[in-house]
Design a protein around this motif. Structure first.
Motif, PDB file in Angstrom:
ATOM      1  N   GLY A  80       0.809  -1.207   0.000  1.00 59.07           N
ATOM      2  CA  GLY A  80       0.000   0.000   0.000  1.00 59.07           C
ATOM      3  C   GLY A  80       0.843   1.258   0.000  1.00 59.07           C
ATOM      4  N   ALA A  81       0.374   2.263   0.717  1.00 59.81           N
ATOM      5  CA  ALA A  81       1.017   3.574   0.725  1.00 59.81           C
ATOM      6  C   ALA A  81       1.297   3.980   2.168  1.00 59.81           C
ATOM      7  CB  ALA A  81       0.133   4.604   0.028  1.00 59.81           C
ATOM      8  N   PRO A 506      -2.063   7.674  -3.642  1.00 65.85           N
ATOM      9  CA  PRO A 506      -2.954   6.507  -3.606  1.00 65.85           C
ATOM     10  C   PRO A 506      -4.434   6.835  -3.656  1.00 65.85           C
ATOM     11  CG  PRO A 506      -2.225   7.037  -1.396  1.00 65.85           C
ATOM     12  CD  PRO A 506      -1.531   8.010  -2.300  1.00 65.85           C
ATOM     13  N   ASP A 507      -4.799   8.051  -4.074  1.00 71.95           N
ATOM     14  CA  ASP A 507      -6.188   8.483  -3.973  1.00 71.95           C
ATOM     15  C   ASP A 507      -6.750   8.876  -5.327  1.00 71.95           C
ATOM     16  OD1 ASP A 507      -8.243   9.286  -1.733  1.00 71.95           O
ATOM     17  OD2 ASP A 507      -8.316  10.879  -3.233  1.00 71.95           O
ATOM     18  N   GLY A 508      -8.059   8.646  -5.515  1.00 75.52           N
ATOM     19  CA  GLY A 508      -8.714   8.937  -6.782  1.00 75.52           C
ATOM     20  C   GLY A 508      -9.015  10.399  -7.019  1.00 75.52           C
ATOM     21  N   ASP A 509      -8.715  11.263  -6.048  1.00 77.91           N
ATOM     22  CA  ASP A 509      -8.985  12.687  -6.228  1.00 77.91           C
ATOM     23  C   ASP A 509      -8.308  13.238  -7.481  1.00 77.91           C
ATOM     24  OD1 ASP A 509      -9.812  15.426  -4.822  1.00 77.91           O
ATOM     25  OD2 ASP A 509      -7.769  15.648  -5.583  1.00 77.91           O
ATOM     26  N   PHE A 510      -7.095  12.770  -7.762  1.00 75.25           N
ATOM     27  CA  PHE A 510      -6.365  13.280  -8.936  1.00 75.25           C
ATOM     28  C   PHE A 510      -7.179  13.102 -10.206  1.00 75.25           C
ATOM     29  CE2 PHE A 510      -3.778  12.704 -12.658  1.00 75.25           C
ATOM     30  CZ  PHE A 510      -2.866  13.749 -12.594  1.00 75.25           C
ATOM     31  N   PHE A 511      -7.757  11.929 -10.395  1.00 74.91           N
ATOM     32  CA  PHE A 511      -8.493  11.660 -11.630  1.00 74.91           C
ATOM     33  C   PHE A 511      -9.815  12.415 -11.672  1.00 74.91           C
ATOM     34  CE2 PHE A 511      -5.648   7.997 -11.170  1.00 74.91           C
ATOM     35  CZ  PHE A 511      -5.013   8.062 -12.396  1.00 74.91           C
ATOM     36  N   LEU A 512     -10.454  12.570 -10.522  1.00 72.19           N
ATOM     37  CA  LEU A 512     -11.667  13.381 -10.498  1.00 72.19           C
ATOM     38  C   LEU A 512     -11.346  14.847 -10.785  1.00 72.19           C
ATOM     39  CD1 LEU A 512     -13.535  11.861  -7.413  1.00 72.19           C
ATOM     40  CD2 LEU A 512     -13.861  11.329  -9.832  1.00 72.19           C
ATOM     41  N   ALA A 513     -10.167  15.288 -10.350  1.00 73.69           N
ATOM     42  CA  ALA A 513      -9.759  16.672 -10.600  1.00 73.69           C
ATOM     43  C   ALA A 513      -9.563  16.951 -12.082  1.00 73.69           C
ATOM     44  CB  ALA A 513      -8.467  16.980  -9.842  1.00 73.69           C
ATOM     45  N   MET A 514      -9.403  15.911 -12.882  1.00 69.44           N
ATOM     46  CA  MET A 514      -9.235  16.089 -14.322  1.00 69.44           C
ATOM     47  C   MET A 514     -10.500  16.617 -14.992  1.00 69.44           C
ATOM     48  SD  MET A 514      -7.050  12.624 -15.141  1.00 69.44           S
ATOM     49  CE  MET A 514      -7.364  12.688 -16.908  1.00 69.44           C
ATOM     50  N   ALA A 515     -11.618  16.603 -14.281  1.00 70.41           N
ATOM     51  CA  ALA A 515     -12.866  17.133 -14.834  1.00 70.41           C
ATOM     52  C   ALA A 515     -13.392  18.325 -14.045  1.00 70.41           C
ATOM     53  CB  ALA A 515     -13.930  16.033 -14.872  1.00 70.41           C
ATOM     54  N   TYR A 516     -12.619  18.793 -13.085  1.00 71.11           N
ATOM     55  CA  TYR A 516     -13.038  19.933 -12.262  1.00 71.11           C
ATOM     56  C   TYR A 516     -12.835  21.219 -13.056  1.00 71.11           C
ATOM     57  CZ  TYR A 516     -13.148  23.002  -8.122  1.00 71.11           C
ATOM     58  OH  TYR A 516     -13.437  23.980  -7.203  1.00 71.11           O
ATOM     59  N   ARG A 587       9.636  -1.667  -8.545  1.00 76.55           N
ATOM     60  CA  ARG A 587       8.786  -0.498  -8.800  1.00 76.55           C
ATOM     61  C   ARG A 587       7.758  -0.373  -7.676  1.00 76.55           C
ATOM     62  NH1 ARG A 587       6.243   1.895 -13.642  1.00 76.55           N
ATOM     63  NH2 ARG A 587       7.239   0.345 -14.964  1.00 76.55           N
ATOM     64  N   HIS A 588       7.731   0.802  -7.074  1.00 70.78           N
ATOM     65  CA  HIS A 588       6.701   1.103  -6.093  1.00 70.78           C
ATOM     66  C   HIS A 588       5.577   1.833  -6.822  1.00 70.78           C
ATOM     67  CE1 HIS A 588       4.663   3.091  -2.724  1.00 70.78           C
ATOM     68  NE2 HIS A 588       5.188   2.167  -1.958  1.00 70.78           N
ATOM     69  N   PRO A 589       4.315   1.582  -6.480  1.00 63.32           N
ATOM     70  CA  PRO A 589       3.242   2.224  -7.243  1.00 63.32           C
ATOM     71  C   PRO A 589       3.219   3.743  -7.131  1.00 63.32           C
ATOM     72  CG  PRO A 589       2.371   1.043  -5.332  1.00 63.32           C
ATOM     73  CD  PRO A 589       3.795   0.642  -5.474  1.00 63.32           C
ATOM     74  N   PHE A 590       3.820   4.303  -6.069  1.00 69.04           N
ATOM     75  CA  PHE A 590       3.724   5.754  -5.878  1.00 69.04           C
ATOM     76  C   PHE A 590       5.082   6.450  -5.770  1.00 69.04           C
ATOM     77  CE2 PHE A 590      -0.028   3.743  -3.812  1.00 69.04           C
ATOM     78  CZ  PHE A 590      -0.927   4.034  -4.825  1.00 69.04           C
ATOM     79  N   ASN A 591       6.081   5.812  -5.198  1.00 70.93           N
ATOM     80  CA  ASN A 591       7.424   6.389  -5.224  1.00 70.93           C
ATOM     81  C   ASN A 591       7.955   6.407  -6.650  1.00 70.93           C
ATOM     82  OD1 ASN A 591       7.694   6.876  -2.473  1.00 70.93           O
ATOM     83  ND2 ASN A 591       8.731   4.949  -2.061  1.00 70.93           N
ATOM     84  N   ARG A 592       8.820   7.352  -6.952  1.00 72.71           N
ATOM     85  CA  ARG A 592       9.443   7.420  -8.273  1.00 72.71           C
ATOM     86  C   ARG A 592      10.958   7.283  -8.206  1.00 72.71           C
ATOM     87  NH1 ARG A 592       5.169   6.365  -9.291  1.00 72.71           N
ATOM     88  NH2 ARG A 592       3.574   7.463 -10.490  1.00 72.71           N
ATOM     89  N   ASP A 593      11.534   7.245  -7.001  1.00 72.53           N
ATOM     90  CA  ASP A 593      13.000   7.227  -6.888  1.00 72.53           C
ATOM     91  C   ASP A 593      13.529   5.814  -6.630  1.00 72.53           C
ATOM     92  OD1 ASP A 593      11.894   7.123  -4.351  1.00 72.53           O
ATOM     93  OD2 ASP A 593      13.503   8.253  -3.409  1.00 72.53           O
ATOM     94  N   TRP A 594      13.210   4.897  -7.546  1.00 71.07           N
ATOM     95  CA  TRP A 594      13.596   3.488  -7.371  1.00 71.07           C
ATOM     96  C   TRP A 594      15.104   3.283  -7.394  1.00 71.07           C
ATOM     97  CZ3 TRP A 594      10.467   2.971 -12.377  1.00 71.07           C
ATOM     98  CH2 TRP A 594       9.118   3.239 -12.133  1.00 71.07           C
ATOM     99  N   TRP A 595      15.824   4.089  -8.154  1.00 72.51           N
ATOM    100  CA  TRP A 595      17.260   3.833  -8.344  1.00 72.51           C
ATOM    101  C   TRP A 595      18.046   4.039  -7.056  1.00 72.51           C
ATOM    102  CZ3 TRP A 595      16.724   7.614 -12.987  1.00 72.51           C
ATOM    103  CH2 TRP A 595      15.958   6.987 -13.987  1.00 72.51           C
ATOM    104  N   ARG A 596      17.453   4.720  -6.102  1.00 76.34           N
ATOM    105  CA  ARG A 596      18.086   4.895  -4.794  1.00 76.34           C
ATOM    106  C   ARG A 596      18.414   3.539  -4.167  1.00 76.34           C
ATOM    107  NH1 ARG A 596      16.914   9.148  -0.630  1.00 76.34           N
ATOM    108  NH2 ARG A 596      15.510  10.021  -2.185  1.00 76.34           N
ATOM    109  N   TYR A 597      17.605   2.518  -4.472  1.00 75.14           N
ATOM    110  CA  TYR A 597      17.720   1.224  -3.804  1.00 75.14           C
ATOM    111  C   TYR A 597      18.379   0.142  -4.660  1.00 75.14           C
ATOM    112  CZ  TYR A 597      14.069   3.671  -1.217  1.00 75.14           C
ATOM    113  OH  TYR A 597      13.358   4.613  -0.520  1.00 75.14           O
TER     114      TYR A 597
END
Length: 602
Positions: A80-81, A506-516, A587-597
């Motif tokens: 999860g997150a 981890p939240d659907g607000d982002f996609f709903l905001a695409m129509a705000y 790959r983490h679903p929300f982190n983007r800095d995978w190369w750190r590890y």
């Protein structure tokens, strides 16, 4: 930080024959033989630049996540997150009503060395996060992410922005506001007009709250996109635009040791945790990022050992992952694979301010719904992406909060007869006998679809053309670079365009905001506006997670499906592949800095 160059770096002398034939060269791959740990990766789309507020393309976002650091991150192995401190000394203090947040930054964290600091080591302080957030409100800065903070109503910041717009004077970064201020050298606070239970997740996103030093912004001005300076584990060493990005270990990076605990039922995560336990990060000396737009050359590069990790290009799953398992000849070579669903959606938007397809009148809604009904997303998945995706029922992906697993919409099942009938009912007919339908008032109707020149895009365009021909709608295509299309979309200059959003929360607000409505010109690519939808969106944003919020989110989602500003096509099935020498790639679903590890052996 050494000066960056746009001069072509020296290419390795020998390339695999298959890559040479494809015209692909991976600079610096031979450095691994010197004993330095050099990870070689590739992205499909060219980067736009390296200033977090100004970019949203996948390549730039991933590079920035390894250079700039927010206060928090997600645990790399926890399901999860799960938030944890990154530059923060601890998780923030949050008031019960989620209106007041206090962050404490750990002392002794420094920005990478850069001439902007005039030979002095520059410590990260609370004021850097205050300044970095204020930048989103600067009217001179073109960003499509302002709404992330604007909607949260940080006390005083919207007013500060409007004052700059009204006076046409520079944004006053030094003017204090009650909603965002440094309490002392290492602590800053945020106060919101209304409670936002999910606001804290912004502070685990380098694209929103990665710390930027004011001196760097002032020193480089218009050239800032080429001079990223952060506190992260890597810094930009070389950059050949649209071809090669080289990151090197930040020699001034603080001591950070791996301490994540793997879940007991995940063998790959446990192996990663065992290998990295207690080790100082990062483990790599360099990361070389090649831009290889076409899928086949990327796959050939990985298969031939020229790339260390690869996200499997869509369409290759039947060859590489037959039956969902890594092909025996690849497994025999020690390669590994991991399959997952991420927080992404592939979609097409209609510009709802366009005179051909826009508006909320019944006939325009019918036109958009008929186009959605006619297009065959399942065929796209089957033919173009070879089953490497699942059909979308709406914009909300399965792995985020707000997804409705019971929802079955007409997006996932093409129906040409219904689409034709819908157009007939609302008066879209061929009045002049040329074989193409006109608008109900007899005016010509031509759909214009934007896209890149990639082979997959060409295949998708062919499917679009075939389906729209069958519907009786004329369709034309325009091609440009991804970065240029983003600019045109933000300016409202495209009628239709399709791409994917892959989010960092981890939240659907982002996609709903695409129509705000107020987000038109930012995340609302469709530029759609409907007051009833806006009220629902605002309501769900204020509510804590639970049945009431879920009901509001799903009602908003149904309105989006009814008016069809977006056609949601699919959610990608991600297949990550890595070579035997790669350790710790996950790959983490929300982190983007995978190369750190990531570590390399041999």
């Amino acid at each position: 930080m050494p000066a960056m160059s746009c001069i072509t770096p020296r290419r390795r002398d020998l390339l695999l024959g298959s890559l040479a034939a494809a015209g692909v060269a991976l600079p610096g791959a031979g450095l691994a033989a010197t004993g330095r740990k050099v990870l070689r990766v590739a992205f499909q789309t060219a980067e736009v630049g390296f200033d977090p507020p100004q970019v949203s393309d996948q390549t730039s976002v991933h590079i920035n996540a390894h250079i700039f650091e927010p206060p928090l991150c997600y645990d790399p192995l926890a399901p999860g997150a799960v938030l944890r401190p990154l530059t923060a000394a601890a998780l923030p203090e949050i008031s019960a009503d989620a209106r007041h947040f206090v962050f404490s930054i750990r002392p002794g964290i420094f920005f990478a060395d850069d001439p902007a600091f005039k030979g002095q080591r520059r410590e990260l302080v609370a004021e850097d996060y205050v300044y970095s957030i204020k930048r989103f409100f600067d009217p001179r800065l073109r960003t499509e992410h302002l709404y992330q903070f604007e909607g949260a109503q940080i006390l005083g910041l919207n007013e500060l922005r409007q004052a700059a717009i009204k006076s046409q004077r520079p944004f006053d970064y030094d003017r204090p506001v009650p909603g965002l201020r440094a309490l002392d050298r290492y602590r800053f606070e945020i106060r919101l007009a209304e409670g936002d239970p999910r606001f804290v997740h912004h502070f685990a996103n380098a694209g929103l709250t990665g710390a930027v030093a004011r001196e760097v912004v002032q020193a480089y001005g218009e050239e800032l996109m080429a001079h990223p300076v952060g506190t992260g584990p890597f810094r930009l060493a070389r950059w050949r635009r649209g071809s090669l990005i080289v990151l090197e270990r930040n020699p001034g990076f603080r001591e950070q040791r791996f301490d994540s605990v793997a879940p007991p039922d995940d063998a790959q995560a446990q192996a990663m945790a065992a290998h990295l336990a207690g080790r100082r990060l990062p483990l790599l000396d360099e990361v070389h990022v090649a831009i290889i737009e076409e899928s086949q050359p990327r796959w050939l590069a990985f298969q031939g050992g020229e790339l260390d990790v690869l996200t499997l290009p869509p369409g290759l799953a039947p060859v590489v992952m037959p039956g969902g398992r890594l092909a025996p000849h690849l497994a025999k070579r020690g390669m590994q694979a991991r399959t997952s669903l991420g927080p992404d959606v592939k979609f097409t938007f209609f510009n709802c301010q366009d005179p051909q397809v826009g508006g909320n009148t019944p006939e325009r809604v019918a036109l958009r719904r008929a186009i959605a009904l006619a297009y065959d997303s399942e065929q796209e998945i089957r033919v173009v992406f070879k089953g490497q995706a699942v059909p979308a029922q709406s914009l909300l992906p399965p792995v985020i909060y707000g997804h409705d697993p019971q929802l079955r919409s007409e997006l996932s099942a093409a129906d040409l007869p219904r689409a034709r009938a819908l157009l007939d009912i609302y008066g879209y007919r061929d009045r002049d006998g040329d074989g193409w339908r006109e608008h109900p008032d007899g005016q010509p109707l031509t759909l214009r679809m934007a896209g890149t020149a990639h082979s997959n895009q060409r295949a998708v365009n062919e499917l679009w053309k075939k389906r729209m021909d069958a519907l009786g709608l004329r369709m034309e295509f325009e091609t440009s670079q991804f970065g240029e299309l983003i600019k045109k979309s933000l300016a409202g200059q495209l009628m239709m365009w399709g791409f994917s959003w892959d989010i960092s929360a981890p939240d659907g607000d982002f996609f709903l905001a695409m129509a705000y409505g107020p987000n038109a010109g930012q995340s609302n690519d469709a530029r759609w506006q409907l007051p009833a939808y806006d009220r629902l969106y605002e309501r769900q944003r204020r509510l804590p997670d639970g049945p009431e919020r879920l009901a509001a989110m799903r009602e908003a989602n149904r309105l989006m499906l009814a008016y069809m500003p977006y056609i949601a096509h699919s959610h990608a099935i991600r297949v990550d592949l890595w070579q035997p020498r790669v350790q710790g790639y996950r790959r983490h679903p929300f982190n983007r800095d995978w190369w750190r590890y990531v570590d390399l052996q041999g």
